[in-house]
Design an enzyme around this catalytic site. Structure first.
Site, PDB file in Angstrom:
ATOM      1  CG  ASP A 252       1.984  -1.227  -4.663  1.00  0.00           C
ATOM      2  OD1 ASP A 252       2.017  -1.648  -3.431  1.00  0.00           O
ATOM      3  OD2 ASP A 252       2.550  -1.801  -5.372  1.00  0.00           O
ATOM      4  CG  ASP A 254       7.686  -3.616  -2.075  1.00  0.00           C
ATOM      5  OD1 ASP A 254       8.587  -2.564  -2.023  1.00  0.00           O
ATOM      6  OD2 ASP A 254       7.811  -4.105  -0.997  1.00  0.00           O
ATOM      7  CB  THR A 294       3.270   0.204   1.033  1.00  0.00           C
ATOM      8  OG1 THR A 294       4.092  -1.099   0.899  1.00  0.00           O
ATOM      9  CG2 THR A 294       3.719   1.010   2.283  1.00  0.00           C
ATOM     10  CB  CYS A 333      -1.685  -1.956   6.300  1.00  0.00           C
ATOM     11  SG  CYS A 333      -2.284  -3.328   7.238  1.00  0.00           S
ATOM     12  CG  HIS A 335      -2.913  -4.412  11.077  1.00  0.00           C
ATOM     13  ND1 HIS A 335      -3.286  -3.229  10.655  1.00  0.00           N
ATOM     14  CD2 HIS A 335      -2.391  -4.259  12.360  1.00  0.00           C
ATOM     15  CE1 HIS A 335      -3.373  -2.427  11.657  1.00  0.00           C
ATOM     16  NE2 HIS A 335      -2.823  -2.924  12.768  1.00  0.00           N
ATOM     17  CB  CYS A 352      -6.357  -3.947  10.210  1.00  0.00           C
ATOM     18  SG  CYS A 352      -5.316  -4.111   8.575  1.00  0.00           S
ATOM     19  CB  CYS A 354      -5.027   0.285   7.316  1.00  0.00           C
ATOM     20  SG  CYS A 354      -4.603  -0.587   8.755  1.00  0.00           S
ATOM     21  NE  ARG A 355      -3.506  -8.494   3.963  1.00  0.00           N
ATOM     22  CZ  ARG A 355      -2.309  -8.758   3.455  1.00  0.00           C
ATOM     23  NH1 ARG A 355      -1.318  -7.935   3.787  1.00  0.00           N
ATOM     24  NH2 ARG A 355      -2.290  -9.782   2.483  1.00  0.00           N
ATOM     25  CE  LYS A 356      -1.495  -1.319  -0.968  1.00  0.00           C
ATOM     26  NZ  LYS A 356      -0.612  -1.028  -1.940  1.00  0.00           N
TER      27      LYS A 356
HETATM   28 ZN    ZN Z   1      -3.918  -2.710   8.641  1.00  0.00          ZN
END
Ligand code: ZN
Length: 436
Positions: A252, A254, A294, A333, A335, A352, A354-356
């Site tokens: 990750d 930040d 990230t 990501c 989004h 989406c 991809c967003r963790k």
């Molecule tokens: Zn995404």
């Protein structure tokens, strides 16, 4: 498959002369075999059938060593330059003797590169010129390449660099695929990075960067030669071995690598946490690929542009480079699922994959970088990092920096909890030792 190789082998082994006396650099032995032989054998295994070697200094020694090339399974011609013409001059003066498309290597480089894959990349993208690029641990004194978002080379920055400049850690490794028709005959000294590539870029030709983590290093000084010898012994130059899926540590950003300051919208806010470079170096040393994953909802919310975020990542890689560390890739990501922010970008306001804790970034990295998720780890400071690791089949370490897992969003349990990245890296190395 491109079946012709050009080797630029005019160099004197000046800085190696104390070890080997008066021999051309291309004949300096690595693991008991001249570099030139390593290169010809690698190319022959990939299906290259002919080579042109441009020799200068003690060219007769090179000609005598390669003969007609048949013992390497290819047809080899040695051309001798009377006066030094830079690394590209002699090639440009003899274009009519070369085929339509060919590889170019410098005669002092050891590599374990899948040439077929690079050849496919060049042909699939219909490039005029493709340059192999990779990040290294000393970008500040390396010749660097700048690309646009599509991987097209837009500028070259040769070392030394002004102290206040920040560039991508993309080092030109002196391996190219070239379309003959893109080149123009030119008199006198010519250099691939100083003359040929800038000329092509200026003329609008399609010059692409081929980014790869495969092994490629020059051996032009006693220190570098010793390192390459050690790498050869430890199997790092074994192409079959290096083609196996690798273990990675996903990271990750930040709160894990750099100080958490809310949502970063500018590179000026980027500050590495203490010990980040050292931790990444120790993981790299142990053979792990290093990949940042990230969430950057700042893009969807209109708080930062793609360019702003690219600048933050350029800065991140540059700061890491100062500490002798580098990343294989950064996946982000852009989004965000919730609408209602002023200035938001509706096309990015989606749910989406991809967003963790979605796993699409990890899956994409595994595909593109040839990584083995089962042997890999995730380090992060938020519960979504740990939840993503669980879904993607990665082992997970929560760090007590940044949010320290207090966000309360997900309930997945990490395999370990560490005070910081340094401690997390140590845990991974201990686990690796225990398993060995
Ligand atoms: Zn995404």
């Amino acid at each position: 498959m491109i079946d012709h190789l050009v080797i630029v082998a005019g160099g004197k082994g000046t800085r190696l002369s104390a070890l080997f006396g008066n021999i051309p650099k291309a004949l300096v032995p690595v693991g008991g075999k001249p570099v030139l032989q390593h290169q010809l054998e690698l190319a022959a295994r990939a299906g290259v059938r002919a080579a042109t070697i441009y020799a200068g200094f003690l060219a007769d020694q090179i000609a005598e060593f390669v003969g007609d090339g048949s013992r390497f399974g290819m047809k080899v011609a040695v051309r001798v330059e009377d006066a030094p013409l830079g690394n590209a001059g002699a090639v440009l003066q003899s274009l009519d003797t070369l085929p339509e498309r060919f590889f170019v290597m410098y005669g002092d480089v050891m590599m374990a590169v899948d040439l077929e894959r690079m050849s496919r990349f060049h042909e699939d993208h219909a490039a005029a010129f493709t340059a192999f690029v990779h990040p290294n641990d000393h970008p500040f004194d390396s010749d660097l390449i700048e690309t646009d978002a599509e991987g097209r080379v837009t500028a070259l920055h040769n070392a030394p660099h002004a102290p206040d400049r920040v560039y991508d850690n993309l080092v030109n490794a002196a391996l190219y695929v070239v379309e003959r028709n893109a080149l123009k005959p030119a008199p006198g000294k010519q250099d691939f990075t100083k003359d040929v590539m800038p000329g092509l870029i200026a003329s609008g030709a399609k010059v692409l960067a081929y980014r790869s983590a495969e092994y490629i290093k020059d051996m032009g000084t006693p220190e570098r030669l010793a390192r390459v010898e050690a790498d050869l012994k430890s199997g790092k130059l074994d192409l079959a071995d290096s083609n196996k899926p690798r273990a990675a540590v996903f990271l990750d950003r930040d709160g894990t690598l750099n100080v958490e300051k809310g949502f970063l919208a500018s590179q000026n806010g980027l500050e590495l946490l203490p010990g980040t470079g050292a931790a990444l170096k120790s993981l790299r040393q142990a053979g792990y690929s290093l990949v940042v994953v990230t969430n950057q909802p700042v893009i969807a919310r209109g708080e930062a542009s793609e360019d702003d975020v690219a600048a933050i990542h350029r800065r991140l890689e540059w700061e890491l480079g100062k500490e002798g560390a580098y990343l294989d890739a950064v996946y982000l990501c852009p989004h965000h699922p919730d609408k209602g922010f002023t200035g938001e970008r509706p096309e990015l306001k989606i749910a989406c994959q991809c967003r963790k804790p979605g796993t699409a970034m990890v899956e994409q990295a595994c595909r593109e970088l040839n990584l083995n998720a089962k042997a890999s780890w995730m380090i992060g400071d938020q519960t979504r990092d740990i939840e993503m690791a669980r879904r993607a089949g990665l082992r997970a370490i929560l760090v007590r920096t940044g949010t320290a897992g207090r966000d309360g969003n997900f309930s997945a349990t990490p395999d370990f909890i560490a005070d910081d990245l340094r401690a997390a890296a140590d845990m991974i190395l201990e686990q690796k030792q225990a398993a060995a």
